[in-house]
Design an enzyme around this catalytic site. Sequence first.
Site, PDB file in Angstrom:
ATOM      1  N   LYS A  69       0.824  -1.218   0.000  1.00  0.00           N
ATOM      2  CA  LYS A  69       0.000   0.000   0.000  1.00  0.00           C
ATOM      3  C   LYS A  69       0.852   1.259   0.000  1.00  0.00           C
ATOM      4  O   LYS A  69       0.665   2.153  -0.811  1.00  0.00           O
ATOM      5  CB  LYS A  69      -0.878   0.080   1.262  1.00  0.00           C
ATOM      6  CG  LYS A  69      -1.885  -0.992   1.457  1.00  0.00           C
ATOM      7  CD  LYS A  69      -2.779  -0.673   2.670  1.00  0.00           C
ATOM      8  CE  LYS A  69      -2.056  -0.636   4.007  1.00  0.00           C
ATOM      9  NZ  LYS A  69      -1.561  -1.935   4.477  1.00  0.00           N
ATOM     10  N   ARG A 110      -9.750   1.128   7.873  1.00  0.00           N
ATOM     11  CA  ARG A 110      -9.431  -0.273   8.131  1.00  0.00           C
ATOM     12  C   ARG A 110     -10.595  -1.029   8.755  1.00  0.00           C
ATOM     13  O   ARG A 110     -10.454  -2.220   9.064  1.00  0.00           O
ATOM     14  CB  ARG A 110      -8.248  -0.338   9.103  1.00  0.00           C
ATOM     15  CG  ARG A 110      -6.912  -0.585   8.455  1.00  0.00           C
ATOM     16  CD  ARG A 110      -5.886  -0.553   9.572  1.00  0.00           C
ATOM     17  NE  ARG A 110      -4.721  -1.311   9.272  1.00  0.00           N
ATOM     18  CZ  ARG A 110      -3.586  -0.771   8.798  1.00  0.00           C
ATOM     19  NH1 ARG A 110      -3.507   0.497   8.526  1.00  0.00           N
ATOM     20  NH2 ARG A 110      -2.544  -1.521   8.599  1.00  0.00           N
ATOM     21  N   ARG A 149      10.249  -7.444   6.011  1.00  0.00           N
ATOM     22  CA  ARG A 149      10.272  -5.988   5.777  1.00  0.00           C
ATOM     23  C   ARG A 149      11.280  -5.332   6.715  1.00  0.00           C
ATOM     24  O   ARG A 149      11.403  -5.701   7.885  1.00  0.00           O
ATOM     25  CB  ARG A 149       8.868  -5.422   6.020  1.00  0.00           C
ATOM     26  CG  ARG A 149       8.785  -3.925   5.861  1.00  0.00           C
ATOM     27  CD  ARG A 149       7.381  -3.442   5.604  1.00  0.00           C
ATOM     28  NE  ARG A 149       6.462  -3.674   6.708  1.00  0.00           N
ATOM     29  CZ  ARG A 149       5.181  -3.311   6.688  1.00  0.00           C
ATOM     30  NH1 ARG A 149       4.670  -2.709   5.627  1.00  0.00           N
ATOM     31  NH2 ARG A 149       4.403  -3.560   7.716  1.00  0.00           N
ATOM     32  N   ARG A 155      10.395  -3.325  12.162  1.00  0.00           N
ATOM     33  CA  ARG A 155       9.385  -2.727  13.028  1.00  0.00           C
ATOM     34  C   ARG A 155       8.949  -3.780  14.034  1.00  0.00           C
ATOM     35  O   ARG A 155       8.785  -4.937  13.680  1.00  0.00           O
ATOM     36  CB  ARG A 155       8.177  -2.317  12.173  1.00  0.00           C
ATOM     37  CG  ARG A 155       7.929  -0.835  12.144  1.00  0.00           C
ATOM     38  CD  ARG A 155       6.939  -0.480  11.074  1.00  0.00           C
ATOM     39  NE  ARG A 155       5.619  -1.057  11.300  1.00  0.00           N
ATOM     40  CZ  ARG A 155       4.621  -0.977  10.424  1.00  0.00           C
ATOM     41  NH1 ARG A 155       4.792  -0.369   9.270  1.00  0.00           N
ATOM     42  NH2 ARG A 155       3.458  -1.509  10.692  1.00  0.00           N
ATOM     43  N   ARG A 173      -1.857  -9.482  13.380  1.00  0.00           N
ATOM     44  CA  ARG A 173      -2.309  -8.420  12.458  1.00  0.00           C
ATOM     45  C   ARG A 173      -3.053  -9.017  11.266  1.00  0.00           C
ATOM     46  O   ARG A 173      -3.996  -8.421  10.763  1.00  0.00           O
ATOM     47  CB  ARG A 173      -1.127  -7.572  11.999  1.00  0.00           C
ATOM     48  CG  ARG A 173      -0.679  -6.611  13.110  1.00  0.00           C
ATOM     49  CD  ARG A 173       0.689  -6.066  12.864  1.00  0.00           C
ATOM     50  NE  ARG A 173       0.731  -5.186  11.715  1.00  0.00           N
ATOM     51  CZ  ARG A 173       1.801  -5.024  10.934  1.00  0.00           C
ATOM     52  NH1 ARG A 173       2.895  -5.700  11.172  1.00  0.00           N
ATOM     53  NH2 ARG A 173       1.754  -4.201   9.930  1.00  0.00           N
TER      54      ARG A 173
END
Length: 220
Positions: free
Chosen positions: A13, A88, A127, A162, A173
């Site tokens: 995104k 969301r 990531r 992160r 998540r």
Amino acid sequence: MVIIMLGAPASGKGSVAEILSKEFGIPQVSTGDIFRKYISNGSEIGKKANEYMTKGELVPDEVTVQIVASRLEEPDVENGLILDGFPRTVNQAKALDELLAKKGKKIDLVINLEVPEEELLDRITTRRICTNKECKAVYNLKLHPSKVEGICDKCGSTLEQRDDDKLEKAKNRLIVYHRETAPVADYYKDTGALYSTTLSVSINRMKDEVAHDVIEYLKK
Ligand code: ADP
Ligand code: ZN
């Protein structure tokens, strides 16, 4: 022009939004980035948001809608914006419709990035993010690693994972995504603004190509 980016965590995104933001000259507004900024400032909103973010849960709608409402008051979004990570939940989507209506705006396009289920967890946990708050470049150990391991190509700062991208939080998540966010795409299906496309490694669709398709689509 108002564009919404929908998709699972690490679906791409933010990367697609960044390209579109440059192309159309409108700001990218990421609620995740806004929360992380509040957290590093040590503000009350930041403390509240952090309680949820560290668990991989969504920040409550009241808080989130409030920060988006105040962001929409800023002058730079007058000609439009790209929302990345908001809405969301279906409730947030409804609240956004009202906020935009008050400003005489409406959603032009909702881009739903679909990534095959089996790729999602891997994309999140590989990531890496630049620690320089002015840079925030995003890398991926497998898909687009930095030239020197652990160092940002753009600014030379160190890269880190992160905290909420670590395995256990990432799993949660994804559960939250399926429960709360996937239904938002259905909400937009009826409005006719939804554009679903796949950003997948297995079929080699990278962010630039997806952004290019969206630009072509909007020209039509
Ligand atoms: P990703 O890019 O992996 O989807 P984000 O940076 O968008 O991650 O979001 C990180 C976290 O910030 C979320 O897991 C959630 O806790 C919080 N957050 C961001 N946007 C929202 C939102 N619209 N509603 C509730 N919580 C949000
Ligand atoms: Zn950097």
